[in-house]
Motif scaffolding. Structure first.
Motif, PDB file in Angstrom:
ATOM      1  N   TYR A 229       0.862  -1.178   0.000  1.00 28.09           N
ATOM      2  CA  TYR A 229       0.000   0.000   0.000  1.00 28.09           C
ATOM      3  C   TYR A 229       0.899   1.229   0.000  1.00 28.09           C
ATOM      4  CZ  TYR A 229      -3.228   3.615   1.378  1.00 28.09           C
ATOM      5  OH  TYR A 229      -3.958   4.764   1.418  1.00 28.09           O
ATOM      6  N   ARG A 230       0.771   2.036  -1.052  1.00 26.92           N
ATOM      7  CA  ARG A 230       1.588   3.249  -1.179  1.00 26.92           C
ATOM      8  C   ARG A 230       0.755   4.462  -0.840  1.00 26.92           C
ATOM      9  NH1 ARG A 230       2.163  -0.250  -4.568  1.00 26.92           N
ATOM     10  NH2 ARG A 230       4.076  -1.329  -4.953  1.00 26.92           N
ATOM     11  N   PHE A 231       1.350   5.367  -0.105  1.00 27.70           N
ATOM     12  CA  PHE A 231       0.654   6.589   0.283  1.00 27.70           C
ATOM     13  C   PHE A 231       1.671   7.716   0.412  1.00 27.70           C
ATOM     14  CE2 PHE A 231       2.046   4.381   3.998  1.00 27.70           C
ATOM     15  CZ  PHE A 231       2.460   5.362   4.887  1.00 27.70           C
ATOM     16  N   THR A 232       1.154   8.931   0.353  1.00 27.26           N
ATOM     17  CA  THR A 232       2.025  10.096   0.466  1.00 27.26           C
ATOM     18  C   THR A 232       2.039  10.559   1.904  1.00 27.26           C
ATOM     19  OG1 THR A 232       1.483  10.737  -1.777  1.00 27.26           O
ATOM     20  CG2 THR A 232       2.481  12.422  -0.392  1.00 27.26           C
ATOM     21  N   SER A 233       3.233  10.703   2.435  1.00 32.65           N
ATOM     22  CA  SER A 233       3.429  11.214   3.790  1.00 32.65           C
ATOM     23  C   SER A 233       4.298  12.462   3.660  1.00 32.65           C
ATOM     24  CB  SER A 233       4.111  10.153   4.651  1.00 32.65           C
ATOM     25  OG  SER A 233       4.400  10.671   5.926  1.00 32.65           O
ATOM     26  N   GLY A 234       3.640  13.596   3.785  1.00 34.47           N
ATOM     27  CA  GLY A 234       4.369  14.842   3.552  1.00 34.47           C
ATOM     28  C   GLY A 234       4.680  14.960   2.078  1.00 34.47           C
ATOM     29  N   VAL A 235       5.954  14.916   1.727  1.00 39.95           N
ATOM     30  CA  VAL A 235       6.350  15.041   0.326  1.00 39.95           C
ATOM     31  C   VAL A 235       6.864  13.735  -0.267  1.00 39.95           C
ATOM     32  CG1 VAL A 235       6.857  17.493   0.460  1.00 39.95           C
ATOM     33  CG2 VAL A 235       8.650  15.833   0.999  1.00 39.95           C
TER      34      VAL A 235
END
Length: 183
Positions: A141-147
């Motif tokens: 599962y890929r997600f954006t955390s900050g940048v």
């Protein structure tokens, strides 16, 4: 040559996986192009999308499948009964196989990021006639955390959790078995 997609495991480890687990893995493999989270560039897949891609195969295998988020299209299974034998508490699930007593729960981002798998295990433990649990979770599962983009290995984490549950004698699940499938 046998395909490694989807990744899947059956618990307890000292039990031969039943034919329904093989069928569920095959149904997941048939939808690989639509649902696989293994490619490093795939992000944003939702559990509803996965369930929709699997629904025809699940129905063919004898599962009742949630058709939409409308109340009439949801699959509800009783937990408690009240006056006149009517269900007083029911839980909504993604799919159910009446003959085999299989509860299917499909998770995506929430399953990887939070306690959805814990919730599924506990809630399914309370459902009447639930003999088996099938958890479908993303391999990655890929997600954006900050940048930056981060990856959670949801299938591996779920498998580790079930290994711990079944290896310990402190928590006994009321299921004959649990299949976890990493899509």
């Amino acid at each position: 040559m046998e395909s490694d997609y989807p990744a899947w495991s059956y618990f307890p480890r000292n039990t031969r996986p039943p034919s329904w687990a093989l069928d569920l893995a095959a149904a997941t493999a048939a939808a690989q192009d639509q649902i696989s989270t293994a490619p490093d560039d795939r992000r944003g897949i939702k559990s509803d999308d996965v369930l929709r891609a699997l629904a025809p195969s699940l129905a063919e295998l004898g599962y009742a499948v949630e058709a939409s988020k409308r109340s009439a299209d949801k699959i509800k299974r009783p937990v408690l009964f009240g006056d006149n034998g009517r269900p007083s508490l029911s839980y909504e699930i993604d799919a159910f196989h009446d003959e085999h007593g299989i509860v299917v729960e499909v998770e995506a981002g929430r399953g990887a990021q939070s306690n959805a798998v814990h919730r599924d295990i506990i809630r399914t433990s309370l459902i009447l006639d639930a003999r088996f649990l099938a958890l479908l979770v993303p391999q990655k599962y890929r997600f954006t955390s900050g940048v930056r983009v981060e990856t959670k290995l949801a299938y591996a984490a779920t498998k580790d959790q079930l290994d711990a549950i079944y290896a310990s004698d402190r928590l006994q699940l009321p299921f004959e078995g649990v299949a976890v499938i990493g899509y």
